[in-house]
Each structure stands twice: as C-alpha cells, then as structure tokens.
Design a protein around this motif. Structure first.
Motif: not given
Lengths: 113, 116
Positions: A40-42, A48-53, A60-67, A87-92
C-alpha cells in the motif's frame, strides 16, 4: 519481520514534473495463491492522518487523482506522480500487509523545487 | 459519512495505564477487521495491533505484547486499546484504522504522552 525501505528520504520536484518514490521489501509480499502484492501507499500531510492512495501495489483508491500510480511486484515497488501539483506536498509511506507485524517504510518527504 | 473518532489520550506517568477508544460510524463495524497504528512525534508510522471482525484473533507488535490489549464491542461500534505499563517510548499519536485488507479509513488520532 519484513523491513520496508524507501528511497529517497526526501525529494524536491518542480510543479508539473514527475515524482518517483521507491520502496523495497526485505522479502516478497506477493501472495502466490491470488497473485496479489500486499503493498500500500499512503500520503500524509502535516497534522492529518495518513490517506490511502494505492493498494494491491497498483490499485488506485476511489477519489485519488489519476496522476498517482503504483507499480512493481515481489520486493520492488514504485509510486509515481505524473505531474506534481502543489497539493501533493506531503510525506509518502509504503506499507506491507502480507504478514504481521505489518511494517511501513520510513517515509519520503516530497517538496516543491 | 464513514468516520472513526478516537478518544482517551492523555499525559500519564511511566508505568501508568490508559484506555483508548475509537467510535465508528457510517459503516457496518462488525464486518471489518480493525487496527491501531501509532506515530511518535516527528517520526514514521508503526503498526500496533490488529483484531479480527469477531474479536477471535488478535495480533500485536512485539514491543507492546503483554502490556497492551486490543478489544472491540460490535454492539457499541467501538474499538479499544488498553495500555498498561506505559513507557516513554509509547509516546505517540494513536490512530484507529479500518482494515478490510490494508488500512482504508483512519481516525484523526489521540495523543498519548508518557512522562514524569
């Protein structure tokens, strides 16, 4: 125990450019009976809590951009952001759920160049 | 709306105890495995414990075995983590997460600080 190692630890990419994060597991997370990679990738933004990607390494999880896309099998995996947005600035984080103890990579901090 | 809300985090002395709760809503709680995951300040994510849908199977990271107990009440749509013998290294934000396979829904977390 399965050890997950991400590279690089940090990454700076220009807006609109491609970002690539790698994840390596110390043993295969491919379950032969169903041919699924338990990887899995988060994405986690500050406070914020982690978000499933991505799950099953490439779904791809529903709602995650196709980029956002995931690839790889066995022990080597990649998360690709095809065109970086602000908006992609984050820790993965990558994570294996093949067996307990479930384990996470150390995280990759993605910034804008 | 599918939601998980944790509570119970606090400042506690080393050797003390705390019970964390996670209230689930917006989905059929009894259908899903559940987990606790923690994150020490400024650090990465660490899986803590899993519990099966009916509570029949539980798994823990080695560092909390014998000290922490995961449980659930499907009638109350709630997940719990009883933490005994707390240590400074248990200081973290504790997240509950829904686990159909991987962790697809996370709560906002509750902070546990172990310090004298």
């Amino acid at each position: 125990d399965i050890v997950m190692t991400q590279s690089p630890d940090s990454l700076a990419v220009s807006l609109g450019e491609r970002a690539t994060i790698n994840c390596k597991s110390s043993q295969s997370v491919l379950y032969s009976s169903n041919n699924k990679n338990y990887l899995t990738w988060y994405q986690q933004k500050p406070g914020q809590p982690p978000k499933l990607l991505i799950y099953w390494a490439s779904t791809r999880e529903s709602g995650v951009p196709d980029r956002f896309s995931g690839s790889g099998s066995g022990t080597d995996f990649t998360l690709t952001i095809s065109s970086l947005q602000a908006e992609d600035v984050a820790v993965y984080y990558c994570q294996q759920y093949y067996t307990t103890p479930y384990s996470f990579g150390q995280g990759t901090k993605l910034e804008i160049k | 709306e599918v939601q998980l809300v944790e509570s119970g985090g606090d400042l506690v002395q080393p050797g003390g105890s705390l019970r964390l709760s996670c209230a689930a809503s917006g989905f059929t709680f009894s259908y899903y495995g559940m987990s606790w995951v923690r994150q020490a300040p400024g650090k990465g994510l660490e899986w803590v414990a899993n519990i099966k849908q009916d509570g029949s199977e539980k798994y823990y990271v080695d560092s909390v075995k014998g000290r922490f107990t995961i449980s659930r009440d499907n009638a109350e749509n709630s997940l719990y983590l009883q933490m005994n013998g707390l240590r400074a290294e248990d200081t973290a934000v504790y997240y509950c997460a829904r686990r159909p396979s991987t962790f697809d829904i996370w709560g906002q977390g509750t902070m546990v600080t172990v310090s004298s």
